[in-house]
Motif scaffolding. Structure first.
Motif, mmCIF file in Angstrom:
data_model
loop_
_atom_site.group_PDB
_atom_site.id
_atom_site.type_symbol
_atom_site.label_atom_id
_atom_site.label_comp_id
_atom_site.label_asym_id
_atom_site.label_seq_id
_atom_site.Cartn_x
_atom_site.Cartn_y
_atom_site.Cartn_z
ATOM 1 N N GLU A 62 28.379 -13.980 -62.882
ATOM 2 C CA GLU A 62 27.474 -15.112 -63.048
ATOM 3 C C GLU A 62 26.423 -14.900 -64.130
ATOM 4 O OE1 GLU A 62 27.749 -18.153 -61.557
ATOM 5 O OE2 GLU A 62 29.669 -17.288 -60.976
ATOM 6 N N CYS A 63 26.129 -13.659 -64.518
ATOM 7 C CA CYS A 63 25.153 -13.396 -65.583
ATOM 8 C C CYS A 63 25.809 -13.680 -66.932
ATOM 9 C CB CYS A 63 24.679 -11.942 -65.542
ATOM 10 S SG CYS A 63 23.621 -11.547 -64.150
ATOM 11 N N ARG A 64 25.375 -14.734 -67.594
ATOM 12 C CA ARG A 64 25.979 -15.116 -68.872
ATOM 13 C C ARG A 64 24.896 -15.233 -69.947
ATOM 14 N NH1 ARG A 64 31.184 -16.336 -68.198
ATOM 15 N NH2 ARG A 64 31.915 -16.902 -66.119
ATOM 16 N N PRO A 65 25.073 -14.548 -71.083
ATOM 17 C CA PRO A 65 24.116 -14.701 -72.174
ATOM 18 C C PRO A 65 24.048 -16.158 -72.638
ATOM 19 C CG PRO A 65 25.516 -12.789 -72.532
ATOM 20 C CD PRO A 65 26.106 -13.543 -71.376
ATOM 21 N N LEU A 66 22.833 -16.583 -72.965
ATOM 22 C CA LEU A 66 22.603 -17.971 -73.396
ATOM 23 C C LEU A 66 21.869 -17.959 -74.723
ATOM 24 C CD1 LEU A 66 21.486 -20.980 -71.273
ATOM 25 C CD2 LEU A 66 20.117 -20.357 -73.271
ATOM 26 N N ARG A 67 22.254 -18.886 -75.612
ATOM 27 C CA ARG A 67 21.599 -18.986 -76.908
ATOM 28 C C ARG A 67 21.418 -20.447 -77.305
ATOM 29 N NH1 ARG A 67 26.355 -16.943 -81.154
ATOM 30 N NH2 ARG A 67 27.653 -18.830 -81.049
ATOM 31 N N ILE A 68 20.441 -20.666 -78.187
ATOM 32 C CA ILE A 68 20.089 -22.007 -78.672
ATOM 33 C C ILE A 68 20.423 -22.105 -80.152
ATOM 34 C CG2 ILE A 68 18.250 -23.723 -78.854
ATOM 35 C CD1 ILE A 68 18.699 -22.752 -75.992
ATOM 36 N N PRO A 69 21.207 -23.116 -80.565
ATOM 37 C CA PRO A 69 21.381 -23.362 -82.000
ATOM 38 C C PRO A 69 20.108 -24.017 -82.552
ATOM 39 C CG PRO A 69 22.612 -24.986 -80.729
ATOM 40 C CD PRO A 69 21.999 -24.043 -79.736
ATOM 41 N N VAL A 70 19.337 -23.254 -83.299
ATOM 42 C CA VAL A 70 17.976 -23.649 -83.647
ATOM 43 C C VAL A 70 17.936 -24.971 -84.411
ATOM 44 C CG1 VAL A 70 15.958 -22.968 -85.008
ATOM 45 C CG2 VAL A 70 17.125 -21.289 -83.565
ATOM 46 N N ALA A 71 18.844 -25.177 -85.338
ATOM 47 C CA ALA A 71 18.817 -26.384 -86.169
ATOM 48 C C ALA A 71 19.070 -27.646 -85.362
ATOM 49 C CB ALA A 71 19.835 -26.271 -87.301
ATOM 50 N N GLU A 72 19.741 -27.505 -84.215
ATOM 51 C CA GLU A 72 20.086 -28.665 -83.401
ATOM 52 C C GLU A 72 19.109 -28.897 -82.249
ATOM 53 O OE1 GLU A 72 24.326 -28.993 -82.323
ATOM 54 O OE2 GLU A 72 24.566 -27.115 -83.441
ATOM 55 N N PHE A 73 18.214 -27.947 -82.017
ATOM 56 C CA PHE A 73 17.338 -28.056 -80.853
ATOM 57 C C PHE A 73 16.400 -29.252 -80.960
ATOM 58 C CE2 PHE A 73 13.180 -27.101 -78.914
ATOM 59 C CZ PHE A 73 13.575 -27.116 -77.581
ATOM 60 N N VAL A 74 16.314 -29.989 -79.868
ATOM 61 C CA VAL A 74 15.383 -31.118 -79.758
ATOM 62 C C VAL A 74 14.629 -30.964 -78.437
ATOM 63 C CG1 VAL A 74 15.129 -33.614 -79.616
ATOM 64 C CG2 VAL A 74 16.909 -32.635 -81.080
ATOM 65 N N PRO A 75 13.308 -30.859 -78.463
ATOM 66 C CA PRO A 75 12.566 -30.711 -77.205
ATOM 67 C C PRO A 75 12.786 -31.911 -76.298
ATOM 68 C CG PRO A 75 11.157 -30.260 -79.096
ATOM 69 C CD PRO A 75 12.419 -30.853 -79.634
ATOM 70 N N SER A 76 12.926 -31.629 -75.014
ATOM 71 C CA SER A 76 13.029 -32.701 -74.025
ATOM 72 C C SER A 76 11.664 -33.360 -73.834
ATOM 73 C CB SER A 76 13.517 -32.129 -72.694
ATOM 74 O OG SER A 76 12.534 -31.258 -72.150
ATOM 75 N N ARG A 77 11.643 -34.420 -73.021
ATOM 76 C CA ARG A 77 10.369 -35.086 -72.767
ATOM 77 C C ARG A 77 9.364 -34.133 -72.125
ATOM 78 N NH1 ARG A 77 10.607 -40.620 -69.487
ATOM 79 N NH2 ARG A 77 11.804 -41.108 -71.381
ATOM 80 N N SER A 78 9.808 -33.347 -71.143
ATOM 81 C CA SER A 78 8.890 -32.425 -70.475
ATOM 82 C C SER A 78 8.444 -31.314 -71.423
ATOM 83 C CB SER A 78 9.539 -31.827 -69.231
ATOM 84 O OG SER A 78 10.668 -31.049 -69.567
ATOM 85 N N GLN A 79 9.317 -30.886 -72.320
ATOM 86 C CA GLN A 79 8.932 -29.865 -73.292
ATOM 87 C C GLN A 79 7.950 -30.418 -74.314
ATOM 88 O OE1 GLN A 79 12.861 -28.716 -74.518
ATOM 89 N NE2 GLN A 79 13.237 -27.591 -72.634
ATOM 90 N N ARG A 80 8.111 -31.671 -74.690
ATOM 91 C CA ARG A 80 7.119 -32.284 -75.584
ATOM 92 C C ARG A 80 5.770 -32.392 -74.887
ATOM 93 N NH1 ARG A 80 11.538 -35.731 -76.667
ATOM 94 N NH2 ARG A 80 10.580 -37.466 -75.534
ATOM 95 N N ARG A 81 5.782 -32.666 -73.590
ATOM 96 C CA ARG A 81 4.520 -32.702 -72.844
ATOM 97 C C ARG A 81 3.873 -31.316 -72.819
ATOM 98 N NH1 ARG A 81 7.268 -36.279 -69.090
ATOM 99 N NH2 ARG A 81 7.637 -34.496 -67.708
ATOM 100 N N ALA A 82 4.692 -30.281 -72.645
ATOM 101 C CA ALA A 82 4.152 -28.919 -72.648
ATOM 102 C C ALA A 82 3.502 -28.594 -73.990
ATOM 103 C CB ALA A 82 5.258 -27.920 -72.334
ATOM 104 N N LEU A 83 4.135 -29.013 -75.078
ATOM 105 C CA LEU A 83 3.555 -28.795 -76.402
ATOM 106 C C LEU A 83 2.237 -29.544 -76.543
ATOM 107 C CD1 LEU A 83 6.804 -29.067 -78.552
ATOM 108 C CD2 LEU A 83 5.438 -27.005 -78.213
#
Length: 235
Positions: A62-83
């Protein structure tokens, strides 16, 4: 890469999935290039300081490495609120360091997580902290978050040719409601953007573990499969 020691620990009760047992393979290195570590991450490994590790559990994957493609990342509504909530804070970049203020914040954060989420006891002294975060064979960055002269959060990250890899983050546990943890995680992606890295790595993701499942809220994201291929988790 120059290896000093290899060892395996476990099986022992899993920290993240109480009904499972964990077995970890460890490699202690004297030398490790950024290119070598990036390849090890792509092979499913992580590290603290000079100790690389990956799970080799007999009955669970169940432990799986996770990564974000930086150029495609878009903050969600809650992440924009955090910012927005934390827009008045100052973000600083430096080499990782240790002194009483940082160590006290780290231990306050862990004590809070122990009480609220049942984390194992995680108090560290200066030597423990230095071994895990400062004795680093690859380039590293400390992202610190400040409110005036008050330290609010720390993000520790490794830098390789194509990635900024989030090693650990901790923050002021009295800042509930400010989404400071989310703000801290977003700084890993922001650093990758500043450095022109295509990927931000967030370590292991476990879908059914609240302490790790939140990482998939940063989208789009990819997880490493058993065959070594990366698969988009959300479209």
């Amino acid at each position: 890469m120059r290896v000093l020691q290899t060892l395996t620990t476990g099986p022992e009760p899993c920290t993240y999935l109480p009904d499972q047992e964990a077995t970890l393979e460890h490699v202690v290195v004297a030398q490790l290039s950024p290119e070598e570590y990036e390849q090890k991450m792509n092979d499913g490994w992580r590290k603290f300081g000079p100790v690389l590790f990956h799970p080799v559990c007999a009955r669970c994957q169940e432990c799986r490495p996770l990564r974000i493609p930086v150029a495609e990342f878009v903050p969600s509504r809650s992440q924009r609120r955090a910012l927005a909530k934390n827009a008045g804070l100052e973000v600083r970049y430096a080499r990782p360091t240790i002194e009483p203020t940082r160590l006290a914040l780290y231990n306050r954060y862990h004590q809070h997580q122990e009480a609220q989420k049942g984390w194992p006891v995680g108090e560290r002294d200066t030597d423990d902290y230095a071994f895990s975060f400062l004795h680093n064979p690859v380039p590293a960055v400390e992202i610190s978050v400040w409110e005036g002269e008050s330290l609010r959060a720390i993000v520790l990250a490794d830098v390789t040719p194509s990635t900024v890899s989030g090693v650990y983050h901790y923050y002021d546990p009295t800042s509930e409601g400010s989404s400071l943890g989310t703000f801290a995680m977003l700084q890993t992606i922001a650093l990758a953007q500043k450095l022109g890295k295509p990927w931000a790595y967030f370590g292991y993701w476990i879908a059914t573990c609240p302490s790790l499942s939140y990482k998939a809220n940063f989208r789009p994201c990819e997880v490493r499969q058993d065959d070594g291929q990366w698969q988009r988790l959300f479209v």
